[in-house]
Every structure is written in structure tokens, then in C-alpha cells.
Design an enzyme around this catalytic site. Structure first.
Site, mmCIF file in Angstrom:
data_model
loop_
_atom_site.group_PDB
_atom_site.id
_atom_site.type_symbol
_atom_site.label_atom_id
_atom_site.label_comp_id
_atom_site.label_asym_id
_atom_site.label_seq_id
_atom_site.Cartn_x
_atom_site.Cartn_y
_atom_site.Cartn_z
ATOM 1 N N SER A 1 7.858 1.344 -5.552
ATOM 2 C CA SER A 1 8.974 0.418 -5.758
ATOM 3 C C SER A 1 8.840 -0.764 -4.805
ATOM 4 O O SER A 1 8.530 -0.575 -3.629
ATOM 5 C CB SER A 1 10.315 1.109 -5.436
ATOM 6 O OG SER A 1 10.467 2.313 -6.150
ATOM 7 N N ASN B 1 9.572 -5.151 0.739
ATOM 8 C CA ASN B 1 8.804 -3.969 1.149
ATOM 9 C C ASN B 1 8.321 -3.259 -0.097
ATOM 10 O O ASN B 1 8.934 -3.362 -1.159
ATOM 11 C CB ASN B 1 9.702 -3.020 1.966
ATOM 12 C CG ASN B 1 8.934 -1.814 2.479
ATOM 13 O OD1 ASN B 1 7.791 -1.930 2.936
ATOM 14 N ND2 ASN B 1 9.537 -0.641 2.399
ATOM 15 N N ASP C 1 14.499 1.950 3.419
ATOM 16 C CA ASP C 1 14.062 2.127 2.028
ATOM 17 C C ASP C 1 15.250 2.105 1.057
ATOM 18 O O ASP C 1 15.186 2.708 -0.017
ATOM 19 C CB ASP C 1 13.275 3.440 1.846
ATOM 20 C CG ASP C 1 12.025 3.487 2.722
ATOM 21 O OD1 ASP C 1 11.426 2.423 2.954
ATOM 22 O OD2 ASP C 1 11.660 4.590 3.165
ATOM 23 N N HIS D 1 7.376 0.631 -1.315
ATOM 24 C CA HIS D 1 7.544 2.023 -0.898
ATOM 25 C C HIS D 1 6.929 2.917 -1.974
ATOM 26 O O HIS D 1 7.188 2.723 -3.166
ATOM 27 C CB HIS D 1 9.039 2.336 -0.726
ATOM 28 C CG HIS D 1 9.275 3.730 -0.266
ATOM 29 N ND1 HIS D 1 9.043 4.122 1.043
ATOM 30 C CD2 HIS D 1 9.675 4.843 -0.932
ATOM 31 C CE1 HIS D 1 9.315 5.414 1.159
ATOM 32 N NE2 HIS D 1 9.702 5.869 -0.024
HETATM 33 C C1 GRF Z 1 1.299 2.037 0.996
HETATM 34 O O1 GRF Z 1 1.255 3.237 0.291
HETATM 35 C C2 GRF Z 1 2.706 1.479 0.974
HETATM 36 O O2 GRF Z 1 3.393 1.791 -0.187
HETATM 37 C C3 GRF Z 1 3.341 2.178 2.135
HETATM 38 O O3 GRF Z 1 2.328 2.286 3.092
HETATM 39 C C4 GRF Z 1 1.051 2.241 2.472
HETATM 40 C C5 GRF Z 1 0.318 1.103 3.101
HETATM 41 O O4 GRF Z 1 -1.033 1.046 2.765
HETATM 42 N N1 GRF Z 1 4.531 1.470 2.544
HETATM 43 P P1 GRF Z 1 -1.886 -0.238 3.154
HETATM 44 O O5 GRF Z 1 -1.764 -0.451 4.654
HETATM 45 O O6 GRF Z 1 -1.392 -1.403 2.372
HETATM 46 O O7 GRF Z 1 -3.299 0.133 2.806
#
Ligand code: GRF
Length: 219
Positions: free
Chosen positions: A138, A109, A147, A111
Site C-alpha cells: 500500500s 510511504n 502505517d 508498506h
Molecule cells: C519494502 O518492502 C517496503 O515496503 C518496506 O521496506 C522495504 C524496503 O525495501 N517499507 P528497499 O529498501 O526499498 O529495498
């Protein structure tokens, strides 16, 4: 050489998905996306999958009575696609422990914070409210704790006096996420990155701490 297959789970705009697919196209990630799965119909991420001729599916959480049933449907689709690993890219559903365990060491993931700071939502505003000088994103292995899984690599930028939550969200994607996530996904698909005894291992070396890179060193 065999190309490792990934399932990418999305809920929204799919910018991280696009960054990963572009990196694959450039040959920077040895792997292929076998399925893009969205829990929401009509999102931009599904258009991106179509533009790249990647199979996609919608599994709408509202069609399921509870989380275990929804997660079972997800797992069924992921496994049927032949995916060996799962990449969460803006996937906005909390997953059950059973689902997470099924993909332990095979699910990543990203984050938008320097974990363990700011788990959960509204990370940019919370970093600003706390007067932080730096912020970032991260990439971590997913564990049942939200997370909370072992962090592999973090990308950091400096917060400027002009920054707002919106500008930080945009900068963190443009300066950090679109480079950081493809890099770490590439390590996983090439077999360089593993989870051993609960700790990330890169090229056979356990990471004592998350890797940290400044992505705005030139500023
Ligand atoms: C990103 O900021 C990611 O870190 C978070 O959600 C957002 C997703 O954006 N988990 P996208 O759908 O990849 O444009």
C-alpha cells in the site's frame, strides 16, 4: 516545466529508491531527487544514490539524544536540499508528530501489506499465519499514526501454496512495489495527487476508497 524535488529517506537496500530513480530516468516521473537521506551508514541505498549522481547524506539516529533532535536534523537537511516532498522508502525509524505535520500532504510511504491489515513489521509471515489468500503493498500519505495514513493505492497478489515469508517479500517487491511506488510518486510530483481534508484526491476527485489493482492477474 519545473521539476518537483523530492527527498527520499532510506535505511537499507534501496530497491524502491532504485525503482523511482529508474522511472525518473525513463521520464515516467516528472521530478528529481534532491537528496537521499539514510539513518544508517554504509547501506546499499547510498551506493544507488551515488551511482545515479544524487546527493546523499547519513544522519545516524544514534548520534542524537532523542527523536525530536534526530527529526529536527532530518528536516533541516530535507529543507536545505530544496525538497518539496518526502518519500519514505524502507525508512525504518518512527517519526515524531511534529516532523510528520511539517510534511502533511507532502510525504508518502510504502508498506508491504494491504492496509489496514498488518501495520508494523513481519507482514508477510502474519499474512501466511492467518491463511490469507491475497497480500500486497500500500502507498499512503504519512500521518502521525504508524502505517495509518490515508491509503492512495494498493497492489495485490495471490498467495500460492508454495509461498513463504521470503518468497512473498520478494514477489511483493518484484510484482507490486517496483511499479506501484513510482506510479504514485509520479502522481504527487505532477500535482495530480493531493491530500484534501484528510482524504487523497486524484485529478480533483476525492478517492472514496483506496485504488486497488491486481498485479498478478495473469497467474
Ligand atoms: C519494502 O518492502 C517496503 O515496503 C518496506 O521496506 C522495504 C524496503 O525495501 N517499507 P528497499 O529498501 O526499498 O529495498
Amino acid at each position: 516545466m519545473k521539476r518537483r524535488r523530492l527527498a527520499v529517506l532510506v535505511s537499507g537496500t534501496g530497491r524502491n529508491l532504485a525503482a523511482i530513480l529508474d522511472a525518473m530516468r525513463r521520464g515516467e516521473i516528472r521530478g528529481q531527487v534532491s537528496l537521499v537521506l539514510s539513518n544508517r551508514p554504509g547501506v546499499r541505498a547510498l551506493d544507488i544514490a551515488r551511482e545515479h549522481a544524487i546527493p546523499s547524506a547519513v544522519i545516524d539516529h544514534r548520534d542524537y539524544a532523542d527523536r525530536p533532535q534526530f527529526d529536527a536534523a532530518l528536516a533541516g537537511a530535507i529543507d536545505a536540499s530544496g525538497a518539496e516532498a518526502v518519500v519514505l522508502a524502507g525508512f525504518m525509524r518512527v517519526l515524531t508528530g511534529e516532523f510528520v505535520q511539517r510534511y502533511t500532504g507532502r510525504m508518502l510511504n510504502i508498506h508491504p501489506s494491504l492496509l489496514p491489515l498488518y501495520r508494523g513489521l513481519r507482514t508477510h509471515q502474519r499474512a501466511l499465519d492467518d491463511g490469507q489468500a491475497t497480500h500486497g503493498a500500500s502507498v499512503h500519505f504519512v500521518t502521525p499514526e504508524l502505517d495509518g495514513g490515508p491509503v492512495i493505492k494498493q497492489g495485490r497478489i495471490h498467495i500460492g501454496p508454495e509461498d513463504t515469508a521470503d518468497s512473498l517479500a520478494a514477489r511483493i517487491f518484484a510484482e507490486v512495489e517496483c511499479r506501484l511506488y513510482p506510479e504514485v510518486v509520479g502522481w504527487l510530483t505532477s500535482g495530480r495527487l493531493r491530500l484534501r481534508h484528510g482524504r487523497p484526491e486524484l485529478d480533483g476527485e476525492p478517492l472514496q476508497a483506496p485504488l486497488l489493482e491486481d498485479y498478478d492477474a495473469a497467474r
